[in-house]
Each structure stands twice: as structure tokens, then as C-alpha cells.
Scaffold this motif. Structure first.
Motif, PDB file in Angstrom:
ATOM      1  N   LEU A  67     -68.575 -36.308 -17.555  1.00 20.92           N
ATOM      2  CA  LEU A  67     -69.221 -37.587 -17.233  1.00 20.92           C
ATOM      3  C   LEU A  67     -70.658 -37.618 -17.771  1.00 20.92           C
ATOM      4  CD1 LEU A  67     -67.919 -38.144 -13.588  1.00 20.92           C
ATOM      5  CD2 LEU A  67     -66.880 -38.815 -15.767  1.00 20.92           C
ATOM      6  N   THR A  70     -70.366 -38.311 -21.354  1.00 16.78           N
ATOM      7  CA  THR A  70     -70.033 -39.732 -21.527  1.00 16.78           C
ATOM      8  C   THR A  70     -71.273 -40.608 -21.355  1.00 16.78           C
ATOM      9  OG1 THR A  70     -67.834 -39.260 -20.639  1.00 16.78           O
ATOM     10  CG2 THR A  70     -68.489 -41.571 -20.751  1.00 16.78           C
ATOM     11  N   LEU A 129     -68.202 -48.633 -20.144  1.00 19.87           N
ATOM     12  CA  LEU A 129     -67.856 -47.210 -20.059  1.00 19.87           C
ATOM     13  C   LEU A 129     -68.820 -46.465 -19.141  1.00 19.87           C
ATOM     14  CD1 LEU A 129     -65.983 -44.962 -20.983  1.00 19.87           C
ATOM     15  CD2 LEU A 129     -67.389 -44.662 -23.020  1.00 19.87           C
ATOM     16  N   LEU A 132     -67.724 -47.215 -15.667  1.00 19.24           N
ATOM     17  CA  LEU A 132     -66.475 -46.504 -15.375  1.00 19.24           C
ATOM     18  C   LEU A 132     -66.741 -45.020 -15.116  1.00 19.24           C
ATOM     19  CD1 LEU A 132     -63.270 -46.728 -15.508  1.00 19.24           C
ATOM     20  CD2 LEU A 132     -63.505 -45.921 -17.852  1.00 19.24           C
ATOM     21  N   ALA A 133     -67.595 -44.418 -15.933  1.00 18.47           N
ATOM     22  CA  ALA A 133     -67.800 -42.970 -15.863  1.00 18.47           C
ATOM     23  C   ALA A 133     -68.794 -42.574 -14.777  1.00 18.47           C
ATOM     24  CB  ALA A 133     -68.275 -42.445 -17.212  1.00 18.47           C
ATOM     25  N   THR A 134     -69.814 -43.416 -14.521  1.00 20.12           N
ATOM     26  CA  THR A 134     -70.845 -43.004 -13.554  1.00 20.12           C
ATOM     27  C   THR A 134     -70.965 -44.005 -12.405  1.00 20.12           C
ATOM     28  OG1 THR A 134     -72.659 -43.998 -14.830  1.00 20.12           O
ATOM     29  CG2 THR A 134     -72.117 -41.699 -15.297  1.00 20.12           C
TER      30      THR A 134
END
Lengths: 323, 48
Positions: A67, A70, A129, A132-134
Motif C-alpha cells: 500500500l 501504491t 487508486l 482504494l489503497a489508503t
């Protein structure tokens, strides 16, 4: 073929004086993968990514490495997207500036509308993104930084005021906040100070560069400080902003938000920065302040300012690990 | 020049380069989304 297409891409400040369809289809096929990469201004992205990474490393807490990677990727892609949108909007001035005339849009290898679509798609994807990731906070600050760079700096300030780089510099100062927010879901004093340092560092860094590139800006009608106020005034601005920057870099140490590695780095690099700015101010010059040494001190200061920011931000990360 | 064999070859070469770059990006994205999904699913309290 290139000459014809180059003349077809010179619109006015993003206003579509021409249709992107005016570009011959054959020209679109001439773009390479490298041209699309060049739209992302990769050299600018490196420093942005680095300060974002430091914000992420200095933050308390833990973020899974996938993450974290990302998040850094999102910051890089968002910065690249800003570069692409900036190249789309500034294609008319890029075409008349020597430094930028060979960029993919003014050279006719990529159509303006395609560059815009590419930039917008990457900007939206990077924000989604990141979310979504964090978390939503990091995604929101990322979106805000993109909006600030595109709308406030590129479209509003750049062509209107010699202070463009002062206010616009905030756009490049967001990454430490984003990295911090990716880990913690919020912000606190240290990332705000990191933001302030990059914000205050940008004017002397950029004005040092503009001292010897101002002819390009003059030709393009961009009111950079040396064009609007002259070289002598620019030298004083570089020196004054440096005097304001250096004490600011010591604040995180003074408030015990960072450790001795950072404090010592900020002190030494700051002193060196002031000496460099003083040499720019005292450079041999004519009555108008134009350098008689081909702006050698300004070129040195520009290069040094890059090391300055890199070293003090690396020191933030070191202190976070040591402390 | 337009329509010449050299230009057609150059265009094809550049198109191949763009296609390969796009392939690399898509494969990278697929791997990234897979990795993100694995990490999220392994997070305590994950609910599908």
C-alpha cells in the motif's frame, strides 16, 4: 511534416484556437512511448515523489509495503498527470520557448486533445487508486494538489503575475502531506512544516533558474520575475526568500518534531544556501543587474537548492528511523 | 515522403513500441490490483 503539425498545435492558453482534428492523422502515429512518458515531466516527478516518500516514512504508524508503494505510485502518476495537463494548456508558449519547443505537443507528435485526455485520465485514476489503497484523506489532498497545480497555478497565476511561482509553489509542496495522510489518515504539525519548507524553498530555487532562462519567458510573454521586475530585483528576492527559508527549516528541530540529524543538516545546508544566495546577489552585473558572468552563481545556487531539499528531507527520514 | 515505405516502417515500429509499453502498464496494473486485494483481504476485520 513536423513543421506543418507544429504550427497546427499553437493555440492560446488552452483556448482551442484550432481543432485537434487539424493535426494530420499520420502525425499521431509518429509518437513513441517515450513521448508519452515525456508528457509526464519525469524529472520533476522525482523530487515530488521523494518528498512524498519522506512524508510517508516520517509518519507514525505502519502501512503495508504494498500500500505504501501504491501511495508513492499514485503521487508520481498524479504529478505526471499535472505535467501532461500543463503541457496541453501551455502548448502555445511551449512552441515559442527554446527550452520547450521540442516537447511532444509543439513538435506535433502528440495531439493536444490526446495529451489532455491522457492527463485527466491519469489524474482521476491516481486519486481513485489512492482512495482504494489508503484512505479518503490522502485521496482528497492528492485531488486538491492536482486542482491547485492545474487551475490555480497553470491556468490562473502563471500568465498573470510575477508572483506566480510563490503561490503556485504550494502545488509542489503537497506530497509530504499526502504521504503522511496515507499512513495516519490525517495531518499534524510536522507534515504542515514540511509543506511550508517546500513552499518557501520553491521561489529562490525557481527564480535562480529564471535569471538565465528569462529570455524564453519574455518571448512567450510569461511575467516571470526577471521579466516583470528585472534581474536586480530578482536577485534581492532570491536572497530575501532564502533568509526566510533557512529559519523555517530549523523550526521542526526547535519544536522537537525532528532529531539532531535533521537539525544539523538543516543548519549546515541552510548556511550554505544563504552563502549561495549572497553570491547571486553580489554577482558581477551591469547597471540593470544583468550578470557579466553568464549567471554562474545563479546556476550553482539552482543546482545546490536541489541538493538542499534532498538532504534535509532525507534527514527527516533518517531521524524518523533513528528516533 | 508521405506514404513511403520508410515512413510506413517507422510508423509500424513506433506503434509496436507503444503497444509493448501499454502491455507492460496493463500487466503491472493487474499485478498491483491483485497485490492490493490480497493485502486488504488479509487485514483484520475485512468483510467481503
Amino acid at each position: 511534416m513536423m513543421d506543418n503539425t507544429a504550427s497546427a498545435v499553437t493555440g492560446q492558453g488552452g483556448g482551442d484556437a484550432m481543432s485537434p482534428l487539424a493535426l494530420p492523422v499520420a502525425a499521431l502515429s509518429m509518437s513513441t512511448a517515450g513521448d508519452w512518458l515525456a508528457l509526464l515531466k519525469p524529472r520533476v516527478v522525482v523530487l515530488v515523489v521523494f518528498t512524498g516518500l519522506v512524508g510517508l516514512l516520517a509518519a507514525p504508524g505502519h502501512l503495508n509495503p504494498v500500500l505504501a508503494l501504491t501511495s508513492v505510485l499514485c503521487i508520481a502518476v498524479a504529478a505526471g498527470a499535472c505535467g501532461a495537463i500543463n503541457m496541453w494548456y501551455d502548448r502555445d508558449i511551449d512552441a515559442v520557448m527554446k527550452r520547450t519547443a521540442r516537447r511532444p505537443i509543439p513538435a506535433g507528435r502528440i495531439a493536444p486533445a490526446e495529451a489532455l485526455g491522457f492527463g485527466v485520465a491519469l489524474a482521476v485514476a491516481s486519486v481513485l487508486l489512492m482512495w482504494l489503497a489508503t484512505n479518503a484523506a490522502a485521496a482528497f489532498i492528492l485531488a486538491m494538489s492536482i486542482g491547485f497545480y492545474v487551475f490555480v497555478y497553470t491556468m490562473w497565476l502563471k500568465r498573470r503575475t510575477p508572483q506566480n511561482i510563490v503561490i503556485g509553489g504550494a502545488a509542489g509542496a503537497f506530497p509530504p502531506l499526502i504521504g503522511w495522510a496515507a499512513v495516519t489518515g490525517g495531518i499534524s504539525w510536522l507534515p504542515v512544516l514540511m509543506f511550508a519548507i517546500v513552499f518557501m524553498w520553491t521561489p529562490p530555487h525557481f527564480w535562480a533558474l529564471s535569471l538565465w532562462t528569462h529570455a524564453d519567458y519574455e518571448r512567450a510573454g510569461v511575467p516571470m520575475l526577471p521579466v516583470a521586475a528585472g534581474a536586480r530585483s530578482t536577485r534581492w528576492h532570491v536572497f530575501g526568500y532564502t533568509l526566510a527559508l533557512v529559519p523555517l527549516t530549523l523550526v521542526p528541530w526547535a519544536l522537537h518534531l525532528s532529531g539532531p540529524v535533521y537539525g544539523l543538516s538543516a543548519l549546515v545546508m541552510g548556511a550554505w544556501f544563504i552563502v549561495g544566495a549572497w553570491r547571486v546577489l553580489r554577482d558581477k552585473q551591469d547597471s540593470a543587474g544583468v550578470s557579466l558572468t553568464k549567471d554562474a552563481p545563479a546556476k550553482k545556487l539552482f543546482r545546490f537548492s536541489l541538493y538542499h531539499l534532498a538532504v534535509i528531507f532525507a534527514a527527516f527520514a533518517v531521524d524518523a528511523f533513528v528516533g | 515522403m508521405p506514404g513511403s515505405r520508410e515512413e510506413a516502417e517507422l510508423v509500424a515500429k513506433r506503434r509496436r513500441g507503444r503497444n509493448l509499453a501499454m502491455l507492460a502498464v496493463l500487466l503491472g496494473l493487474a499485478a498491483l490490483f491483485y497485490a492490493i486485494a490480497m493485502v486488504k483481504m488479509a487485514t483484520p476485520g475485512f468483510q467481503p
